[in-house]
Design a protein around this motif. Structure first.
Motif, short mmCIF file in Angstrom:
data_model
loop_
_atom_site.label_atom_id
_atom_site.label_comp_id
_atom_site.label_asym_id
_atom_site.label_seq_id
_atom_site.Cartn_x
_atom_site.Cartn_y
_atom_site.Cartn_z
N CYS A 89 18.54 108.95 -88.90
CA CYS A 89 19.01 110.32 -88.75
C CYS A 89 18.14 110.96 -87.68
CB CYS A 89 18.88 111.08 -90.08
SG CYS A 89 19.28 112.83 -89.89
N LEU A 90 18.76 111.29 -86.56
CA LEU A 90 18.02 111.80 -85.40
C LEU A 90 18.43 113.24 -85.13
CD1 LEU A 90 16.39 111.60 -82.72
CD2 LEU A 90 18.38 110.45 -81.71
N PHE A 91 17.45 114.14 -85.10
CA PHE A 91 17.70 115.54 -84.75
C PHE A 91 17.47 115.69 -83.25
CE2 PHE A 91 16.66 118.16 -88.81
CZ PHE A 91 16.94 117.11 -89.67
N ILE A 92 18.45 116.21 -82.53
CA ILE A 92 18.25 116.54 -81.11
C ILE A 92 18.45 118.06 -81.03
CG2 ILE A 92 18.97 116.12 -78.73
CD1 ILE A 92 20.22 113.48 -79.66
N HIS A 93 17.36 118.80 -81.02
CA HIS A 93 17.45 120.26 -81.15
C HIS A 93 16.96 120.93 -79.87
CE1 HIS A 93 17.79 120.48 -85.83
NE2 HIS A 93 18.67 119.68 -85.27
N HIS A 94 17.91 121.47 -79.13
CA HIS A 94 17.56 122.04 -77.83
C HIS A 94 17.04 123.46 -77.93
CE1 HIS A 94 19.05 118.63 -75.68
NE2 HIS A 94 20.19 118.68 -76.33
N LYS A 95 16.19 123.79 -76.96
CA LYS A 95 15.74 125.17 -76.79
C LYS A 95 16.88 126.01 -76.19
CE LYS A 95 13.83 128.40 -73.98
NZ LYS A 95 12.93 129.10 -74.86
N ALA A 96 17.62 125.39 -75.32
CA ALA A 96 18.73 126.06 -74.63
C ALA A 96 19.82 126.43 -75.62
CB ALA A 96 19.30 125.14 -73.57
N PRO A 97 20.57 127.49 -75.35
CA PRO A 97 20.48 128.47 -74.26
C PRO A 97 19.75 129.77 -74.65
CG PRO A 97 22.58 128.73 -75.36
CD PRO A 97 21.82 127.68 -76.13
N HIS A 98 18.65 129.66 -75.36
CA HIS A 98 17.91 130.86 -75.79
C HIS A 98 17.45 131.69 -74.58
CE1 HIS A 98 14.55 133.12 -77.65
NE2 HIS A 98 15.19 132.92 -78.79
N ARG A 99 17.28 132.98 -74.83
CA ARG A 99 16.67 133.87 -73.86
C ARG A 99 15.42 133.22 -73.26
NH1 ARG A 99 14.45 139.81 -75.80
NH2 ARG A 99 14.38 140.80 -73.74
N THR A 100 15.20 133.21 -71.99
CA THR A 100 15.81 133.97 -70.97
C THR A 100 16.81 133.19 -70.09
OG1 THR A 100 13.96 133.48 -69.52
CG2 THR A 100 13.84 135.54 -70.71
N TRP A 101 17.52 132.23 -70.72
CA TRP A 101 18.68 131.59 -70.07
C TRP A 101 18.33 131.08 -68.66
CZ3 TRP A 101 19.08 137.08 -71.11
CH2 TRP A 101 19.29 137.35 -72.46
N MET A 102 17.33 130.20 -68.60
CA MET A 102 16.94 129.66 -67.28
C MET A 102 17.67 128.36 -67.01
SD MET A 102 12.83 130.40 -67.42
CE MET A 102 12.42 129.68 -65.83
N PRO A 103 18.51 128.33 -65.95
CA PRO A 103 19.29 127.14 -65.68
C PRO A 103 18.46 126.00 -65.10
CG PRO A 103 20.19 129.09 -64.56
CD PRO A 103 18.82 129.44 -65.05
N ASP A 104 18.98 124.79 -65.22
CA ASP A 104 18.43 123.62 -64.54
C ASP A 104 18.65 123.83 -63.04
OD1 ASP A 104 17.71 121.11 -63.67
OD2 ASP A 104 18.99 120.04 -65.11
#
Ligand code: SGN
Ligand code: CA
Length: 548
Positions: free
Chosen positions: A190-205
């Motif tokens: 069971c693998l959790f892949i939990h992204h920070k995105a798209p939390h404030r301040t929405w900085m794009p790649d």
């Protein structure tokens, strides 16, 4: 190990028989603040998310999916424990998760599963119940983020390290590396892949900076909501017009510092985020995109502080609000583009490595988010946009998974834990408050006895309780009940007010019907049901209800 199969083979095609031999894996992808409004499978006209949509095509999309408490830490605690906030103790983001309590990864581990957690954790205490964890510090940074990881398993020491690159890509790289090189291939996972995105301040790649530059987005119909009849909504501090900051949120960090934030600290953080954290190449690419936008902004709006005595004030002000909205949307959607690309990388990896047909893939967010509805960003309210959260579960056909359908069952994030437990043949402890959703994602060919407690989802009403006040956006504490048609909310604290909505007529929560003629019986019924839910879940707030 007790991998009870979840499939009755007599009822499934012979080709699926191997599923019995292969215990089901789980990949649980969660983003932070991803609105259902920006997923094309959910009908978004703002953007296209082909990879998240692939999951919807391969699985079940929940159209009535909600959270128990619309904030990151509390949501994560609800998901891990299968219990409401008062029961797991993590009521707001200032709390520290008690990692000694029962969580579903611990139960999966006891059943022979390997568990790994990668990305945003946000529960202050270090993870427990995982064989491997590699988490972002706090909220995490978009660029060159710092991680804390376990060394040699759960009970050993933790190590801090900074990694170079963009958060969503790094988290995905780490997850794929764990799948390829770090797990024991003999065991289910069971693998959790939990992204920070798209939390404030929405900085794009960097590679996505130029996307959507020519797109314009219509302001939502409720953008200029005046919050009449809703006192807590009048009190909040999360409007795009007033509270979204030019430097910090909208990246107008000009070199000669003529544009200012509401306060010095915010401005300092904003400028540091867009300069000091990046290396020189990242900085150059960032500036190449944002500096011309800054110049254009200054030509239109000066330093952004409009003169109220200017006869053009109201026109300029609405132009400024519109500009802020466009800038917010473009950055947010760019960030989502990268999330979607990375979801695609995970699906492709599973396909190429013969894991796709033995893995339940879940896509969700820790809550919903306002894309300008009511004039807002952020979340917290029990109003629809932030109470709802996207939820897609893709169970392989070999395990009886339904494909390309929707479920309108009333579901909540406390349901994930029992779903994962049941799907892996792990016993569901009696104190878990959520209900397994397996019956919703598994074909009816599977006999009910082996499927979930479906009955409990029928006519189900949902309970909500939000606690974090006054920080950070001044949303008053409230609890409430959501039936399929109505929501009744009780704000308490500085604002003491009931709100009642008929969501069939008013899906946007614009007209508070509480106390209006003809609503007395309905209100009585809903209050009774609300109290029943508070008793069912044993929320101590019920004891003070009469005094309110
Ligand atoms: C940060 C944000 C807030 C946000 C909270 C909670 N401010 O504090 O805007 O509401 O997180 O978000 S920021 O200046 O740090 O970006 S949560 O999703 O993590 O609960
Ligand atoms: Ca969040």
């Amino acid at each position: 190990m007790n991998h009870r199969t979840v499939v009755n083979l007599a009822l499934l095609p012979a080709a699926c028989a191997w599923a019995q031999e292969r215990p089901l894996n789980i990949i649980y992808i969660m983003c932070d603040d991803h609105s259902y409004q920006t997923i094309s499978a959910y009908g978004s006209t703002l953007n296209h998310t082909p990879n998240i949509d692939r999951l919807a095509q391969r699985g079940v999309r929940f159209t009535n999916s909600f959270v128990a408490n619309s904030l990151s830490g509390p949501s994560r605690a609800c998901m891990l424990t299968g219990k409401h906030s008062h029961a797991n103790g993590f009521t707001d983001n200032t709390k520290r998760f008690d990692g000694s309590q029962q969580t579903f990864p611990k139960l999966l581990r006891q059943n022979g599963y390997q568990t790994a957690m990668i990305g945003k954790w946000h529960l202050v205490s270090l993870p427990t119940g995982f064989d491997y964890w590699d988490i972002l510090t706090g909220q995490g940074d978009y660029y060159n983020p710092t991680f804390i990881r376990s060394v040699d398993g759960e009970d050993s020491h933790a190590e801090r390290l900074q990694r170079h690159g963009y958060s969503t890509t790094i988290v995905t790289d780490l997850a794929l590396n764990w799948l390829s090189n770090q797990r024991d291939p003999q065991k289910p996972f069971c693998l959790f892949i939990h992204h920070k995105a798209p939390h404030r301040t929405w900085m794009p790649d960097l590679q996505d900076l130029e996307l959507f530059s020519d797109s314009t987005y219509e302001l939502p119909a409720t953008f200029y909501d005046d919050y009449s009849g809703r006192r807590a909504a009048q009190e909040q501090r999360m409007t795009i017009a007033r509270d979204m900051d030019l430097v910090y949120d909208l990246k107008m960090a000009d070199r000669d510092s003529t544009i200012h934030s509401f306060d010095r600290t915010l401005e300092h953080w904003g400028r540091a985020m867009y300069t000091q954290r990046m290396d020189s190449a990242q900085q150059a690419a960032w500036d190449a995109h944002y500096q011309p936008i800054i110049a254009d902004f200054k030509a239109k709006f000066g330093n952004g502080q409009l003169d109220k005595n200017n006869p053009q004030f109201s026109i300029l002000n609405s132009q400024l609000n519109n500009w802020k909205y466009q800038q917010y949307m473009r950055d947010y959607l760019r960030v989502i583009h990268s999330v979607d690309r990375n979801v695609g990388r995970v699906i492709d990896y599973l396909e190429q490595n013969d894991l796709l047909e033995s893995t339940l893939i879940v896509y969700t967010s820790d809550q919903g988010f306002y894309m300008g509805e009511h004039g807002w960003f952020d979340k917290r309210f029990m109003y629809e946009e932030s109470f709802r959260t996207p939820l897609i579960m893709s169970l392989p056909a070999a395990y009886g998974g339904k494909q390309g359908v929707t479920s309108d069952a009333m579901v909540q994030n406390i349901d994930y834990a029992p779903t994962f437990l049941q799907a892996t043949g792990t016993a569901i402890p009696a104190d878990i408050q959520g209900v397994s959703l397996l019956g919703e994602i598994q074909s009816s060919r599977v006999p009910k006895s082996q499927s979930s407690r479906v009955g409990e989802l029928k006519n189900r009403d949902l309970y909500y309780h939000y606690y974090e006040y006054p920080d950070e956006h001044r949303v008053n504490r409230h609890f409430g009940i959501r039936t399929k048609r109505y929501s009744l909310m009780r704000f308490y604290g500085d604002v003491n007010q009931w709100e009642l909505y008929d969501l069939k007529r008013d899906p946007e929560n614009m007209h508070n019907l509480y106390g209006k003629p003809g609503t007395l019986n309905l209100t009585r019924k809903l209050k009774k049901k609300l109290l029943q839910l508070q008793e069912l879940y044993d929320d101590p707030i019920r004891d003070s209800l009469n005094a309110m």
